[in-house]
Design an enzyme around this catalytic site. Structure first.
Site, PDB file in Angstrom:
ATOM      1  CE  LYS A 182       7.003  11.450   0.210  1.00 40.43           C
ATOM      2  NZ  LYS A 182       7.563  10.671   1.335  1.00 40.43           N
ATOM      3  CD  GLU A 258      13.563   0.125 -10.542  1.00 41.66           C
ATOM      4  OE1 GLU A 258      13.394  -1.083 -10.237  1.00 41.66           O
ATOM      5  OE2 GLU A 258      14.077   0.487 -11.606  1.00 41.66           O
ATOM      6  CB  CYS A 292      13.821  -3.893  -3.302  1.00 40.98           C
ATOM      7  SG  CYS A 292      14.932  -2.833  -4.199  1.00 40.98           S
ATOM      8  CD  GLU A 389      10.434  -6.120  -0.648  1.00 40.69           C
ATOM      9  OE1 GLU A 389       9.489  -5.305  -0.558  1.00 40.69           O
ATOM     10  OE2 GLU A 389      11.530  -5.823  -1.123  1.00 40.69           O
TER      11      GLU A 389
HETATM   12  P1  ADP Z   1       8.372   1.284   2.679  1.00 34.30           P
HETATM   13  O1  ADP Z   1       7.467   0.188   3.137  1.00 34.30           O
HETATM   14  O2  ADP Z   1       9.707   0.848   2.251  1.00 34.30           O
HETATM   15  O3  ADP Z   1       8.402   2.475   3.589  1.00 34.30           O
HETATM   16  P2  ADP Z   1       6.547   2.651   0.951  1.00 34.30           P
HETATM   17  O4  ADP Z   1       6.117   2.190  -0.386  1.00 34.30           O
HETATM   18  O5  ADP Z   1       5.547   2.692   2.049  1.00 34.30           O
HETATM   19  O6  ADP Z   1       7.777   1.733   1.309  1.00 34.30           O
HETATM   20  O7  ADP Z   1       7.230   4.082   0.872  1.00 34.30           O
HETATM   21  C1  ADP Z   1       8.083   4.487  -0.175  1.00 34.30           C
HETATM   22  C2  ADP Z   1       7.888   5.962  -0.402  1.00 34.30           C
HETATM   23  O8  ADP Z   1       6.538   6.188  -0.824  1.00 34.30           O
HETATM   24  C3  ADP Z   1       8.105   6.853   0.818  1.00 34.30           C
HETATM   25  O9  ADP Z   1       8.688   8.081   0.394  1.00 34.30           O
HETATM   26  C4  ADP Z   1       6.690   7.084   1.318  1.00 34.30           C
HETATM   27  O10 ADP Z   1       6.542   8.284   2.056  1.00 34.30           O
HETATM   28  C5  ADP Z   1       5.925   7.175   0.010  1.00 34.30           C
HETATM   29  N1  ADP Z   1       4.491   6.885   0.104  1.00 34.30           N
HETATM   30  C6  ADP Z   1       3.865   5.990   0.904  1.00 34.30           C
HETATM   31  N2  ADP Z   1       2.530   6.005   0.690  1.00 34.30           N
HETATM   32  C7  ADP Z   1       2.298   6.935  -0.268  1.00 34.30           C
HETATM   33  C8  ADP Z   1       1.130   7.429  -0.944  1.00 34.30           C
HETATM   34  N3  ADP Z   1      -0.093   6.955  -0.671  1.00 34.30           N
HETATM   35  N4  ADP Z   1       1.289   8.393  -1.875  1.00 34.30           N
HETATM   36  C9  ADP Z   1       2.511   8.879  -2.177  1.00 34.30           C
HETATM   37  N5  ADP Z   1       3.646   8.441  -1.588  1.00 34.30           N
HETATM   38  C10 ADP Z   1       3.553   7.493  -0.654  1.00 34.30           C
END
Ligand code: ADP
Length: 484
Positions: A182, A258, A292, A389
């Site tokens: 995903k 990570e 990161c 961050e």
């Molecule tokens: P960033 O702030 O770098 O976008 P996130 O942790 O929000 O980092 O996102 C990293 C990944 O996790 C992306 O693929 C995002 O779509 C996914 N993601 C964000 N929220 C959720 C959630 N509640 N469940 C599953 N995947 C998520």
């Protein structure tokens, strides 16, 4: 050099299951934007829970046969995929610049780095070993074998659209696991192109699926509680990582996480200041600061503080900012306007608390999400920018007096991914690297990622290690077989 129009015309833009593109079950699409212009690049199928279920059915159906495929065959598919990515380097590089914003030269660097995981794990696939020993009691023989964990869900971020995928896909496939990816909604195109590469490399149907989606939780939550899924590997924020760990607890899934970083970059009084400035530029500005491992807090001994600040400021001021696909650009746009506003808010908070703007401190241009390379000095310990961050081109500098104070400041965070030190003393380097609470420490180096090294963090920066010889263990279970 490939043209943008030609590239976009041939990309897969749908849900990828069973080596084929299919429309999202619910029929919707979403737009992928170019952060340098704010314009739509392409519409992509918006996967939902039904597509996720179909991907898991395909992964579960393919699992047994894939695990039983000779390691040499799995290795050859990975090696072919490496070769195809390298052959199609220009397409991957331009695509990452278009959907993520990084300068073309950095995208080309990521193609090499990201592809390298495919080659590295093609080599590791044929070296999955167990062990044999005899019980000390003399009446038992111990056989230890390694088996693939099983169908795995990978959730990846937008900052390294290729490498964050290959760093998970390659060891999973090498170990004999099937995988559903995903990707981040901001950058799904690179992962879809990679899926096509794997099809062309001969990967069997169902072993790899890609679910582009704007409904991350709707797609991933049902997978995490489905008994057929055996593992979650995630790269992203600590906040989302904690949500996913709670969901993964439902079925006691294996997890590799990570998560966020808040890397200290510590310059001691005996450092070569010019080398430290070079290192800080790399550790801070690689990927527009959106990494990161980026140097988030720069601590400089007061003995060399003023010289370091003056030299770093001059270098940051001289950087060329602009769209990543324009020749000579060194700093591209941030990923979204939201991210730019976050960076701006962190800078304002630091300034309100006494920081001085040595250069930058504001947005750039009328289109796209650009922010000037910025240097802040005299940042107060209670400024948010030292706690959160940044994910942007802002260097936050703080002075300190003596080694103990430098180490204490570096460790004053709940994160523990990367840390960097600059010193010319061997004894000091050994003392400090031992004292730092981080999964990775760079000594007199501003870039530390390496396909052959274990990447990962301690404390709230994560669980497990990717790449290196350690990386494949994350996708293997250990089985002990007792013989008389
Ligand atoms: P960033 O702030 O770098 O976008 P996130 O942790 O929000 O980092 O996102 C990293 C990944 O996790 C992306 O693929 C995002 O779509 C996914 N993601 C964000 N929220 C959720 C959630 N509640 N469940 C599953 N995947 C998520």
């Amino acid at each position: 050099m490939i043209e943008t129009k030609t590239l976009l015309a041939h990309l897969p833009t749908s849900v990828w299951i069973g080596n084929k593109e299919t429309a999202a079950a619910a029929g919707g699409t979403f737009a992928v934007y170019n952060p340098a212009t704010g314009e739509v690049l392409l519409e992509v199928a918006d996967a939902g829970a039904d597509d996720a279920a179909a991907a898991l059915t395909a992964a579960a159906a393919a699992q047994q046969e894939w695990a039983a495929t000779p390691a040499r065959e799995r290795a050859q598919i990975l090696h072919r995929a490496w070769q195809i990515v390298i052959d199609r380097r220009d397409e991957f590089a331009l695509l990452m610049t278009l959907e993520m914003g990084k300068p073309l030269a950095e995208s080309q660097g990521e193609v090499n780095y990201g592809a390298e995981f495919l080659r590295w794990f093609s080599e590791e696939a044929v070296r999955i070993n167990g062990r044999y020993s005899e019980s000390p009691s003399g009446n038992g023989r111990i056989l230890v074998t390694k088996e693939p964990v099983g169908p795995t869900l990978a959730i990846t971020p937008w900052n390294f659209p290729l490498a964050m995928g290959t760093r998970k896909i390659a060891p999973a496939l090498a170990a004999g696991c099937t995988m559903i990816v995903k990707p981040a909604a901001e950058t799904p195109l690179t992962m879809l192109l990679l899926a096509e590469v794997f099809r062309d490399a001969g990967l069997p149907d169902g072993v790899l699926s890609v679910l582009p989606s704007t409904h991350a939780a709707e797609v991933t939550a049902p997978l995490l509680t489905d008994a057929r899924l055996r593992k979650l590997t995630f790269t992203g924020s600590t906040e989302v990582g904690k949500i996913l760990l709670r969901q993964a607890a439902t079925r006691v899934l294996r997890t590799s996480m990570e998560l966020g970083g808040n890397a200290p970059f510590v310059v001691f009084d005996d450092a070569d200041v010019d080398a430290a400035v070079d290192g800080a530029m790399a550790a801070k500005m690689r990927n527009i600061g959106e990494a990161c491992t980026a140097a988030n807090r720069i601590y400089v001994d007061n003995a060399v503080h003023d010289e370091f600040c003056a030299k770093l400021t001059a270098r940051m001021k001289a950087l060329r900012i602009g769209p990543g696909d324009v020749e000579g650009t060194q700093v591209g746009p941030l990923i979204t306007d939201k991210q730019r506003k976050r960076v701006a808010a962190l800078v304002s908070d630091a300034v309100d608390k006494g920081a001085v703007v040595a250069t930058g401190g504001d947005s750039y241009g009328d289109t796209g999400y650009f922010y000037h390379p910025t240097v802040l000095t005299g940042v107060s310990p209670d400024a948010r920018i030292l706690r959160e961050e940044i994910f942007g081109p802002v260097a936050a500098i703080v002075g300190f007096d003596g080694e103990a104070a430098g180490v204490a400041a570096a460790n004053d965070t709940e994160y523990g991914l990367a840390a960097y030190i600059y010193t010319n003393g061997l004894d000091g380097a050994l003392r400090v690297t031992r004292a730092l609470q981080a999964g990775m420490v760079g000594v007199n180096r501003g870039i530390i990622s390496d396909v052959a090294a274990p990447f990962g963090g301690v404390k709230e920066s994560g669980l497990g290690r990717e790449s290196g010889s350690e990386g494949i263990d994350e996708y293997l279970e250990t089985k002990y077989i007792a013989f008389p």
